[in-house]
Design a protein around this motif. Structure first.
Motif, PDB file in Angstrom:
ATOM      1  N   VAL A  50       0.833  -1.205   0.000  1.00 60.16           N
ATOM      2  CA  VAL A  50       0.000   0.000   0.000  1.00 60.16           C
ATOM      3  C   VAL A  50       0.869   1.258   0.000  1.00 60.16           C
ATOM      4  CG1 VAL A  50      -1.663   1.348   1.354  1.00 60.16           C
ATOM      5  CG2 VAL A  50      -1.996  -1.102   1.058  1.00 60.16           C
ATOM      6  N   GLU A  51       1.915   1.249   0.800  1.00 59.61           N
ATOM      7  CA  GLU A  51       2.780   2.430   0.905  1.00 59.61           C
ATOM      8  C   GLU A  51       3.394   2.791  -0.450  1.00 59.61           C
ATOM      9  OE1 GLU A  51       3.110  -0.336   2.877  1.00 59.61           O
ATOM     10  OE2 GLU A  51       2.048   0.520   4.595  1.00 59.61           O
ATOM     11  N   GLU A  52       3.769   1.782  -1.220  1.00 61.62           N
ATOM     12  CA  GLU A  52       4.322   2.048  -2.550  1.00 61.62           C
ATOM     13  C   GLU A  52       3.231   2.509  -3.511  1.00 61.62           C
ATOM     14  OE1 GLU A  52       6.926  -0.010  -6.109  1.00 61.62           O
ATOM     15  OE2 GLU A  52       6.845  -0.988  -4.155  1.00 61.62           O
ATOM     16  N   ALA A  53       2.077   1.857  -3.459  1.00 62.53           N
ATOM     17  CA  ALA A  53       0.960   2.259  -4.324  1.00 62.53           C
ATOM     18  C   ALA A  53       0.623   3.728  -4.100  1.00 62.53           C
ATOM     19  CB  ALA A  53      -0.264   1.381  -4.067  1.00 62.53           C
ATOM     20  N   GLN A  54       0.692   4.189  -2.861  1.00 66.17           N
ATOM     21  CA  GLN A  54       0.357   5.581  -2.548  1.00 66.17           C
ATOM     22  C   GLN A  54       1.344   6.577  -3.150  1.00 66.17           C
ATOM     23  OE1 GLN A  54       0.058   4.927   1.734  1.00 66.17           O
ATOM     24  NE2 GLN A  54      -2.133   5.406   1.622  1.00 66.17           N
ATOM     25  N   THR A  55       2.476   6.114  -3.628  1.00 61.74           N
ATOM     26  CA  THR A  55       3.435   7.015  -4.279  1.00 61.74           C
ATOM     27  C   THR A  55       3.198   7.106  -5.781  1.00 61.74           C
ATOM     28  OG1 THR A  55       5.129   5.323  -4.772  1.00 61.74           O
ATOM     29  CG2 THR A  55       5.191   6.370  -2.575  1.00 61.74           C
ATOM     30  N   MET A  56       2.353   6.261  -6.314  1.00 63.73           N
ATOM     31  CA  MET A  56       2.111   6.186  -7.750  1.00 63.73           C
ATOM     32  C   MET A  56       0.919   7.082  -8.090  1.00 63.73           C
ATOM     33  SD  MET A  56       2.740   2.080  -7.741  1.00 63.73           S
ATOM     34  CE  MET A  56       2.543   1.700  -9.462  1.00 63.73           C
ATOM     35  N   ARG A  57       1.198   8.333  -8.334  1.00 62.93           N
ATOM     36  CA  ARG A  57       0.167   9.365  -8.507  1.00 62.93           C
ATOM     37  C   ARG A  57       0.174   9.911  -9.927  1.00 62.93           C
ATOM     38  NH1 ARG A  57      -2.461  10.776  -3.390  1.00 62.93           N
ATOM     39  NH2 ARG A  57      -1.242   9.657  -1.826  1.00 62.93           N
ATOM     40  N   CYS A  58      -0.923  10.540 -10.286  1.00 67.24           N
ATOM     41  CA  CYS A  58      -1.002  11.195 -11.590  1.00 67.24           C
ATOM     42  C   CYS A  58       0.144  12.186 -11.763  1.00 67.24           C
ATOM     43  CB  CYS A  58      -2.337  11.905 -11.753  1.00 67.24           C
ATOM     44  SG  CYS A  58      -3.747  10.771 -11.789  1.00 67.24           S
ATOM     45  N   GLY A  59       0.493  12.859 -10.697  1.00 64.35           N
ATOM     46  CA  GLY A  59       1.554  13.866 -10.764  1.00 64.35           C
ATOM     47  C   GLY A  59       2.916  13.317 -11.128  1.00 64.35           C
ATOM     48  N   LYS A 104      -8.575  17.005 -17.788  1.00 66.67           N
ATOM     49  CA  LYS A 104      -7.737  17.678 -16.797  1.00 66.67           C
ATOM     50  C   LYS A 104      -7.691  16.793 -15.562  1.00 66.67           C
ATOM     51  CE  LYS A 104     -10.296  21.313 -16.994  1.00 66.67           C
ATOM     52  NZ  LYS A 104     -10.950  22.630 -16.881  1.00 66.67           N
ATOM     53  N   CYS A 105      -6.506  16.533 -15.107  1.00 60.38           N
ATOM     54  CA  CYS A 105      -6.284  15.528 -14.082  1.00 60.38           C
ATOM     55  C   CYS A 105      -5.609  16.166 -12.868  1.00 60.38           C
ATOM     56  CB  CYS A 105      -5.375  14.463 -14.696  1.00 60.38           C
ATOM     57  SG  CYS A 105      -4.916  13.138 -13.608  1.00 60.38           S
ATOM     58  N   ALA A 106      -6.038  15.759 -11.671  1.00 57.82           N
ATOM     59  CA  ALA A 106      -5.437  16.250 -10.428  1.00 57.82           C
ATOM     60  C   ALA A 106      -4.207  15.416 -10.088  1.00 57.82           C
ATOM     61  CB  ALA A 106      -6.451  16.173  -9.288  1.00 57.82           C
ATOM     62  N   GLY A 107      -3.113  16.072  -9.794  1.00 58.00           N
ATOM     63  CA  GLY A 107      -1.842  15.405  -9.564  1.00 58.00           C
ATOM     64  C   GLY A 107      -1.825  14.436  -8.400  1.00 58.00           C
ATOM     65  N   ASN A 108      -2.680  14.620  -7.397  1.00 56.80           N
ATOM     66  CA  ASN A 108      -2.676  13.737  -6.227  1.00 56.80           C
ATOM     67  C   ASN A 108      -3.541  12.499  -6.396  1.00 56.80           C
ATOM     68  OD1 ASN A 108      -0.828  15.154  -4.743  1.00 56.80           O
ATOM     69  ND2 ASN A 108      -2.375  16.389  -3.718  1.00 56.80           N
ATOM     70  N   ARG A 109      -4.196  12.376  -7.524  1.00 51.11           N
ATOM     71  CA  ARG A 109      -4.983  11.177  -7.779  1.00 51.11           C
ATOM     72  C   ARG A 109      -4.135  10.172  -8.553  1.00 51.11           C
ATOM     73  NH1 ARG A 109     -10.763  14.050  -9.005  1.00 51.11           N
ATOM     74  NH2 ARG A 109     -11.435  14.078  -6.836  1.00 51.11           N
ATOM     75  N   THR A 110      -4.749   9.042  -8.901  1.00 51.76           N
ATOM     76  CA  THR A 110      -4.094   8.018  -9.703  1.00 51.76           C
ATOM     77  C   THR A 110      -5.161   7.237 -10.448  1.00 51.76           C
ATOM     78  OG1 THR A 110      -2.372   6.319  -9.687  1.00 51.76           O
ATOM     79  CG2 THR A 110      -4.075   6.142  -7.985  1.00 51.76           C
ATOM     80  N   CYS A 111      -4.745   6.254 -11.236  1.00 53.46           N
ATOM     81  CA  CYS A 111      -5.678   5.332 -11.864  1.00 53.46           C
ATOM     82  C   CYS A 111      -4.950   4.043 -12.208  1.00 53.46           C
ATOM     83  CB  CYS A 111      -6.346   5.945 -13.091  1.00 53.46           C
ATOM     84  SG  CYS A 111      -5.336   5.948 -14.589  1.00 53.46           S
ATOM     85  N   SER A 112      -5.703   3.065 -12.642  1.00 54.26           N
ATOM     86  CA  SER A 112      -5.141   1.753 -12.965  1.00 54.26           C
ATOM     87  C   SER A 112      -4.110   1.805 -14.080  1.00 54.26           C
ATOM     88  CB  SER A 112      -6.262   0.797 -13.376  1.00 54.26           C
ATOM     89  OG  SER A 112      -7.153   0.611 -12.306  1.00 54.26           O
ATOM     90  N   ALA A 113      -4.136   2.835 -14.886  1.00 55.70           N
ATOM     91  CA  ALA A 113      -3.240   2.931 -16.036  1.00 55.70           C
ATOM     92  C   ALA A 113      -1.948   3.683 -15.732  1.00 55.70           C
ATOM     93  CB  ALA A 113      -3.972   3.608 -17.195  1.00 55.70           C
TER      94      ALA A 113
END
Length: 146
Positions: A50-59, A104-113
């Motif tokens: 989880v900790e690593e996943a939380q670093t994988m952001r749109c930004g 337009k995408c928010a940098g603090n979000r993410t997605c499966s891609a």
């Protein structure tokens, strides 16, 4: 540069963003909250802690476009909606343009891609363009339900 429609047409932007929520797990809905269930889903999907996943952001995604030209498109589009405080809006959300899903995408979000190697802040190389084109072909937005 011709600005992508979603940078200045809120309805087009919201349609693409809503598609991303429904089809590629775009989120979390409020990045300022804990959202542990959301991050557990992404961690399971990506087979990572989880900790690593939380670093994988749109930004920091390779599809997150923040070139000066794209930011200018975003700012101009927001100014039409906000009467002059576009830089505050863009800065607060760390907005960029999602090249994969055209919104337009928010940098603090993410997605499966999520793709490593971003954000894109200067003209894309041929390799970057090819990678995004290949990634984009994996998702056909027209085939999914709205």
């Amino acid at each position: 540069m011709n600005c992508p429609t979603a940078t200045y047409d809120i309805k087009v932007n919201l349609k693409a963003r809503d598609w991303a929520f429904k089809n590629v797990g775009y989120g979390p809905a409020n990045p300022d909250e804990d959202n542990i269930d959301f991050w557990m889903e992404r961690a399971d999907e990506w087979q990572t802690p989880v900790e690593e996943a939380q670093t994988m952001r749109c930004g920091n995604c390779a599809a997150f476009i923040q070139t000066p030209e794209m930011l200018d498109c975003i700012l101009k589009g927001i100014d039409e909606e906000t009467d002059g405080y576009a830089k505050d809006v863009q800065g607060a959300a760390n907005l960029g343009y999602c090249e994969l899903f055209d919104f337009k995408c928010a940098g603090n979000r993410t997605c499966s891609a999520w793709l490593s190697g971003g954000p894109i802040t200067k003209k894309m190389t041929k390799n970057q363009q090819n990678m995004l084109m290949m990634a984009k072909t994996e998702y056909d937005m027209e085939d999914e339900e709205d």
